[in-house]
Design an enzyme around this catalytic site. Structure first.
Site, PDB file in Angstrom:
ATOM      1  N   ASP A   5     -26.332  76.411 -11.549  1.00  0.00           N
ATOM      2  CA  ASP A   5     -25.790  77.532 -12.307  1.00  0.00           C
ATOM      3  C   ASP A   5     -26.854  78.141 -13.226  1.00  0.00           C
ATOM      4  O   ASP A   5     -27.751  77.439 -13.689  1.00  0.00           O
ATOM      5  CB  ASP A   5     -24.600  77.028 -13.141  1.00  0.00           C
ATOM      6  CG  ASP A   5     -23.725  78.166 -13.629  1.00  0.00           C
ATOM      7  OD1 ASP A   5     -23.938  79.321 -13.210  1.00  0.00           O
ATOM      8  OD2 ASP A   5     -22.832  77.907 -14.458  1.00  0.00           O
ATOM      9  N   HIS A  20     -31.703  84.407  -8.231  1.00  0.00           N
ATOM     10  CA  HIS A  20     -31.365  83.645  -7.020  1.00  0.00           C
ATOM     11  C   HIS A  20     -32.626  83.299  -6.229  1.00  0.00           C
ATOM     12  O   HIS A  20     -32.765  82.201  -5.712  1.00  0.00           O
ATOM     13  CB  HIS A  20     -30.397  84.434  -6.145  1.00  0.00           C
ATOM     14  CG  HIS A  20     -29.061  84.682  -6.804  1.00  0.00           C
ATOM     15  ND1 HIS A  20     -28.384  83.696  -7.478  1.00  0.00           N
ATOM     16  CD2 HIS A  20     -28.286  85.797  -6.902  1.00  0.00           C
ATOM     17  CE1 HIS A  20     -27.242  84.191  -7.956  1.00  0.00           C
ATOM     18  NE2 HIS A  20     -27.169  85.469  -7.627  1.00  0.00           N
ATOM     19  N   LEU A  62     -32.837  61.990   4.554  1.00  0.00           N
ATOM     20  CA  LEU A  62     -31.965  62.566   3.531  1.00  0.00           C
ATOM     21  C   LEU A  62     -30.981  63.518   4.207  1.00  0.00           C
ATOM     22  O   LEU A  62     -31.374  64.301   5.067  1.00  0.00           O
ATOM     23  CB  LEU A  62     -32.821  63.348   2.517  1.00  0.00           C
ATOM     24  CG  LEU A  62     -32.102  64.279   1.542  1.00  0.00           C
ATOM     25  CD1 LEU A  62     -31.356  63.484   0.466  1.00  0.00           C
ATOM     26  CD2 LEU A  62     -33.087  65.229   0.846  1.00  0.00           C
TER      27      LEU A  62
HETATM   28  C1  FPP Z   1     -25.338  80.344  -9.819  1.00  0.00           C
HETATM   29  O1  FPP Z   1     -25.963  81.205 -10.717  1.00  0.00           O
HETATM   30  C2  FPP Z   1     -25.911  80.373  -8.465  1.00  0.00           C
HETATM   31  C3  FPP Z   1     -25.262  80.753  -7.323  1.00  0.00           C
HETATM   32  C4  FPP Z   1     -23.871  81.191  -7.283  1.00  0.00           C
HETATM   33  C5  FPP Z   1     -25.943  80.774  -6.029  1.00  0.00           C
HETATM   34  C6  FPP Z   1     -26.925  79.682  -5.799  1.00  0.00           C
HETATM   35  C7  FPP Z   1     -27.831  80.131  -4.741  1.00  0.00           C
HETATM   36  C8  FPP Z   1     -29.157  79.866  -4.643  1.00  0.00           C
HETATM   37  C9  FPP Z   1     -29.900  78.990  -5.562  1.00  0.00           C
HETATM   38  C10 FPP Z   1     -29.944  80.516  -3.570  1.00  0.00           C
HETATM   39  C11 FPP Z   1     -29.497  80.316  -2.156  1.00  0.00           C
HETATM   40  C12 FPP Z   1     -29.296  78.919  -1.754  1.00  0.00           C
HETATM   41  C13 FPP Z   1     -29.867  78.262  -0.735  1.00  0.00           C
HETATM   42  C14 FPP Z   1     -29.390  76.891  -0.452  1.00  0.00           C
HETATM   43  C15 FPP Z   1     -30.970  78.785   0.090  1.00  0.00           C
HETATM   44  P1  FPP Z   1     -25.118  82.410 -11.313  1.00  0.00           P
HETATM   45  O2  FPP Z   1     -25.380  83.589 -10.463  1.00  0.00           O
HETATM   46  O3  FPP Z   1     -23.692  82.002 -11.428  1.00  0.00           O
HETATM   47  O4  FPP Z   1     -25.793  82.570 -12.716  1.00  0.00           O
HETATM   48  P2  FPP Z   1     -25.072  83.055 -14.071  1.00  0.00           P
HETATM   49  O5  FPP Z   1     -23.987  82.070 -14.364  1.00  0.00           O
HETATM   50  O6  FPP Z   1     -26.193  82.999 -15.060  1.00  0.00           O
HETATM   51  O7  FPP Z   1     -24.576  84.442 -13.822  1.00  0.00           O
END
Ligand code: FPP
Length: 251
Positions: A22, A39, A133
């Site tokens: 997050d 991201h 893994l």
């Molecule tokens: C949360 O941050 C993150 C996500 C909802 C997406 C996670 C995705 C990635 C790390 C990239 C793609 C993944 C892979 C496995 C290749 P948020 O957007 O909720 O952040 P915020 O709470 O600060 O708005």
């Protein structure tokens, strides 16, 4: 960093780590950049954490990459996240193979764009015999949806007389979850300061240790993971027993 890693006890590693990644959006905002920049940098953290887990010998890593609720985000963000998933899978297949990592998924994958489904199926097939893994990506995943799905599957078996109600137990429920091939979660990490589970692996974390850190996901790197594991190793897991009973077991 070397010291950190050397201090980790190989005999007391969490077998299964689950992570709620997050804070990508806030990380980007703090830099005056669009959310997707967060991201993209989050993917670098994903790579480091997978590498870190493989290095020290963690057997299962499960990442909350996209929740059922994430479909409600702006269309463009969803589209870009899916594209990022596809390009990362394409780019990382070789590394997964070289490091003997098996890809697995949980969630309602049929909701993903076809391109993403195809790419996932391809990488899953190509890495199916790897065994160092198991990396599970939770995609279009929600724990309540998963449990509803189990209830439907079991009810159907009862109606069709393939299963007697008396036979339903925890093991049977486990075997019908999306995570049927995975052990219980030992250690759940959430980054970015939020102290919530947000519908992630509710059944599977019954005895997990929970770890919350203010670090935003794009800043969460190997060093942070090793520190978290060191804290895990300082906790006493009792599974409902007393400290005295645990001490005796360890003698
Ligand atoms: C949360 O941050 C993150 C996500 C909802 C997406 C996670 C995705 C990635 C790390 C990239 C793609 C993944 C892979 C496995 C290749 P948020 O957007 O909720 O952040 P915020 O709470 O600060 O708005």
């Amino acid at each position: 960093m070397k010291d950190l890693k050397a201090n980790i006890l190989k005999s007391a590693l969490p077998n299964h780590i689950a992570i709620i990644m997050d804070g990508n959006g806030r990380w980007a905002k703090s830099k005056g950049k669009p959310r997707i920049f967060g991201h993209k940098n989050g993917v670098t953290s994903v790579k480091e954490i997978i590498e870190g887990c493989a290095e020290i010998g963690v057997n299962y890593l499960t990442l909350y990459a996209f929740s059922t609720e994430n479909w409600n985000r702006p269309k463009l963000e969803v589209k870009t996240l899916m594209a990022l998933l596809v390009s990362s899978l394409k780019k990382e297949l070789k590394t997964l193979q070289e490091n003997n990592i098996k890809l697995n998924t949980i969630g309602t994958l049929y909701n993903l764009p076809e391109k993403a489904q195809k790419e996932l199926a391809d990488v899953i097939e190509k890495t199916k015999n790897n065994n160092r893994l198991t990396l599970t990506l939770a995609l279009s995943y929600g724990s309540r949806e998963e449990i509803v799905n189990v209830i439907k599957k079991l009810s159907k078996k009862v109606v069709n007389k393939q299963l007697d109600i008396k036979e339903i137990n925890e093991k049977i429920i486990n075997n019908h979850l999306y995570t049927f091939s995975l052990p219980d979660v030992d250690f759940m990490i959430r980054t970015s300061g939020e102290k919530r589970i947000s519908n992630f692996l509710l059944w599977q974390i019954a005895y997990a240790e929970l770890y919350f850190t203010n670090t935003l996901w794009p800043d969460f790197r190997k060093e942070n993971l090793f520190n978290a594991i060191l804290e895990y190793q300082n906790r006493e897991r009792r599974f409902g027993k007393t400290s005295e009973q645990i001490e005796k077991l360890n003698e």
